[in-house]
Design a protein around this motif. Structure first.
Motif, PDB file in Angstrom:
ATOM      1  N   PRO A   1      -3.251  12.512  12.263  1.00 61.62           N
ATOM      2  CA  PRO A   1      -2.357  11.873  11.262  1.00 61.62           C
ATOM      3  C   PRO A   1      -2.936  10.856  10.555  1.00 61.62           C
ATOM      4  O   PRO A   1      -3.555  10.315  10.911  1.00 61.62           O
ATOM      5  CB  PRO A   1      -1.225  11.643  12.296  1.00 61.62           C
ATOM      6  N   LEU A   2      -2.225  10.653   9.402  1.00 62.32           N
ATOM      7  CA  LEU A   2      -2.489   9.621   8.661  1.00 62.32           C
ATOM      8  C   LEU A   2      -2.317   8.144   8.979  1.00 62.32           C
ATOM      9  O   LEU A   2      -1.195   8.091   9.412  1.00 62.32           O
ATOM     10  CB  LEU A   2      -1.828   9.454   7.119  1.00 62.32           C
ATOM     11  N   THR A   3      -3.202   7.172   9.197  1.00 65.89           N
ATOM     12  CA  THR A   3      -3.329   6.193   9.946  1.00 65.89           C
ATOM     13  C   THR A   3      -3.734   4.988   9.000  1.00 65.89           C
ATOM     14  O   THR A   3      -4.932   4.934   8.568  1.00 65.89           O
ATOM     15  CB  THR A   3      -3.978   6.109  11.524  1.00 65.89           C
ATOM     16  N   LEU A   4      -2.941   3.912   8.535  1.00 65.17           N
ATOM     17  CA  LEU A   4      -3.447   3.004   7.905  1.00 65.17           C
ATOM     18  C   LEU A   4      -3.062   1.531   8.683  1.00 65.17           C
ATOM     19  O   LEU A   4      -2.094   1.522   9.190  1.00 65.17           O
ATOM     20  CB  LEU A   4      -2.614   2.833   6.451  1.00 65.17           C
ATOM     21  N   THR A   5      -3.942   0.757   8.590  1.00 65.06           N
ATOM     22  CA  THR A   5      -4.123  -0.479   9.125  1.00 65.06           C
ATOM     23  C   THR A   5      -4.246  -1.620   8.169  1.00 65.06           C
ATOM     24  O   THR A   5      -4.682  -1.415   7.299  1.00 65.06           O
ATOM     25  CB  THR A   5      -5.358  -0.640  10.376  1.00 65.06           C
ATOM     26  N   GLY A   6      -3.956  -2.999   8.644  1.00 61.97           N
ATOM     27  CA  GLY A   6      -4.107  -4.003   7.837  1.00 61.97           C
ATOM     28  C   GLY A   6      -2.730  -4.448   7.052  1.00 61.97           C
ATOM     29  O   GLY A   6      -2.932  -5.131   6.315  1.00 61.97           O
ATOM     30  N   ILE A   7      -1.708  -3.977   7.511  1.00 59.87           N
ATOM     31  CA  ILE A   7      -0.597  -4.232   6.484  1.00 59.87           C
ATOM     32  C   ILE A   7       0.123  -5.739   7.054  1.00 59.87           C
ATOM     33  O   ILE A   7       0.414  -5.732   8.081  1.00 59.87           O
ATOM     34  CB  ILE A   7       0.384  -3.091   6.898  1.00 59.87           C
ATOM     35  N   THR A   8       0.512  -6.458   5.834  1.00 57.21           N
ATOM     36  CA  THR A   8       1.000  -7.644   6.046  1.00 57.21           C
ATOM     37  C   THR A   8       2.293  -7.641   5.353  1.00 57.21           C
ATOM     38  O   THR A   8       2.425  -7.141   4.101  1.00 57.21           O
ATOM     39  CB  THR A   8       0.330  -8.841   5.674  1.00 57.21           C
ATOM     40  N   VAL A   9       3.523  -8.174   6.009  1.00 55.45           N
ATOM     41  CA  VAL A   9       4.690  -8.032   5.115  1.00 55.45           C
ATOM     42  C   VAL A   9       5.117  -9.486   5.364  1.00 55.45           C
ATOM     43  O   VAL A   9       5.631  -9.938   6.479  1.00 55.45           O
ATOM     44  CB  VAL A   9       5.798  -7.283   5.691  1.00 55.45           C
ATOM     45  N   PRO A  10       4.993 -10.349   4.214  1.00 52.18           N
ATOM     46  CA  PRO A  10       5.796 -11.812   4.407  1.00 52.18           C
ATOM     47  C   PRO A  10       6.863 -12.091   4.658  1.00 52.18           C
ATOM     48  O   PRO A  10       7.871 -11.158   4.632  1.00 52.18           O
ATOM     49  CB  PRO A  10       5.210 -12.436   3.126  1.00 52.18           C
TER      50      PRO A  10
ATOM     51  N   PHE B   1       5.155 -10.735   9.141  1.00 57.68           N
ATOM     52  CA  PHE B   1       4.744  -9.755  10.164  1.00 57.68           C
ATOM     53  C   PHE B   1       3.020  -9.451   9.747  1.00 57.68           C
ATOM     54  O   PHE B   1       2.967  -9.119   8.446  1.00 57.68           O
ATOM     55  CB  PHE B   1       5.720  -8.525  10.038  1.00 57.68           C
ATOM     56  N   THR B   2       2.282  -9.462  10.600  1.00 60.03           N
ATOM     57  CA  THR B   2       0.740  -9.184  10.083  1.00 60.03           C
ATOM     58  C   THR B   2       0.122  -8.038  10.997  1.00 60.03           C
ATOM     59  O   THR B   2       0.785  -7.922  12.100  1.00 60.03           O
ATOM     60  CB  THR B   2      -0.119 -10.274  10.228  1.00 60.03           C
ATOM     61  N   GLY B   3      -0.850  -7.475  10.753  1.00 62.13           N
ATOM     62  CA  GLY B   3      -1.600  -6.589  11.544  1.00 62.13           C
ATOM     63  C   GLY B   3      -0.720  -5.312  11.760  1.00 62.13           C
ATOM     64  O   GLY B   3      -1.004  -4.757  12.939  1.00 62.13           O
ATOM     65  N   LEU B   4       0.170  -4.786  11.057  1.00 66.23           N
ATOM     66  CA  LEU B   4       0.878  -3.807  11.066  1.00 66.23           C
ATOM     67  C   LEU B   4       0.175  -2.538  10.868  1.00 66.23           C
ATOM     68  O   LEU B   4      -0.995  -2.350  10.117  1.00 66.23           O
ATOM     69  CB  LEU B   4       2.156  -3.832  10.448  1.00 66.23           C
TER      70      LEU B   4
END
Length: 283
Positions: A109-118, A61-64
């Motif tokens: 609200p706290l918003t974080l982008t660019g999360i990747t989970v292989p 999953f990318t771009g979470l």
């Protein structure tokens, strides 16, 4: 699991014929869990959250995007947020390895982008918040905040929530004053000892609260009051030679604080519970 349905339609010579309805289920391979390191809070406390995202599937999953509402709750026509994100605290790990910091696009609200989970892996995001003055403090109060994972190829947002509760205990402080500050020999002085409680719980006999003081110079012919009422001699001990004064354990109690919230700003005002002990005597 998320279910989906589909139906086809045949059209001919102005006639419409529907097919049977097919049904399927999407097996969700992404899950999220959120944990607070400490289960209770008070104003100004630092609360550390650990968000663990697990990908049990064979596709990365990318771009979470992670969104944390920081415990926002309704007030009047709007909302207020009892937690404040600490920007310098953010850490992002994949399978335990520290990664390049995520992008913070919003803090409330706290918003974080660019999360990747292989594939067949996990990502862990750690951050800190401060409990601010919009956090409820009365007994049984709580902060319930939700984290949501969206974006990438997720069909349904993945969420989890964590509840922390207001500390249910007294929070005491003590201040001492002298009147008058300049006195003649054989003059009379009064020591005023004020105990304040900013906690949401009153003290009780099991707390074994007592006050001890050594008057220097020692006082003679003392009289003692508690919240303006005479305190019986059986409720304390005093040595005129050493000047050591001690109340009996459990004689003194301090009420809980009271809390009032501004209906517009959401800020809570704390009025401490107060107990006043006075000792008057001759120097």
């Amino acid at each position: 699991m998320a279910s989906f349905y589909n139906q086809a339609t045949l059209s001919y010579n102005g006639n419409l014929i529907n097919s049977n309805v097919t049904a399927g289920e999407i097996v969700e391979t992404l899950s999220v869990s959120k944990t607070a390191v400490t289960p209770t809070y008070g104003v100004g406390d630092k609360i550390t959250y650990i968000v663990n995202i697990v990908n049990s599937g064979s596709t990365p999953f990318t771009g979470l995007t992670l969104t944390d509402d920081l415990g926002a709750y309704p007030l009047g026509a709007g909302t207020v947020t009892p937690l404040t994100y600490r920007a310098e605290s953010l850490r992002y790990f994949v399978n335990g390895d520290l990664q390049t910091p995520l992008t913070v696009t919003d803090s409330e609200p706290l918003t974080l982008t660019g999360i990747t989970v292989p594939a067949n892996s996990n990502a862990t995001i750690v951050y800190e918040t401060n409990v601010n003055n919009r956090a409820p403090l009365a007994a049984a109060s709580e902060i319930n905040n939700t984290v949501t994972i969206t974006g990438g190829s997720i069909t349904t947002p993945v969420t989890d929530e964590e509840i922390i509760r207001a500390e249910g205990s007294p929070n005491l402080s003590i201040v001492k004053a002298l009147t008058p500050t300049t006195v003649n020999e054989n003059g009379v002085v009064t020591y005023t000892i004020t105990v304040q409680n900013t906690g949401n719980t009153a003290t009780n006999a099991l707390d074994n609260l007592y006050i001890t003081d050594t008057f220097n110079p020692a006082l003679s012919n003392i009289s003692v009051t508690l919240n303006g009422a005479p305190l019986p001699a059986s409720s304390y001990t005093y040595d005129e030679t050493t000047g050591v004064f001690t109340t009996a354990a459990g004689v003194i109690s301090v009420p809980a604080a009271t809390y009032v919230q501004n209906p517009v700003t959401g800020v809570w005002t704390v009025t401490p519970g107060t107990t006043v002990l006075t000792v008057t005597g001759t120097i």
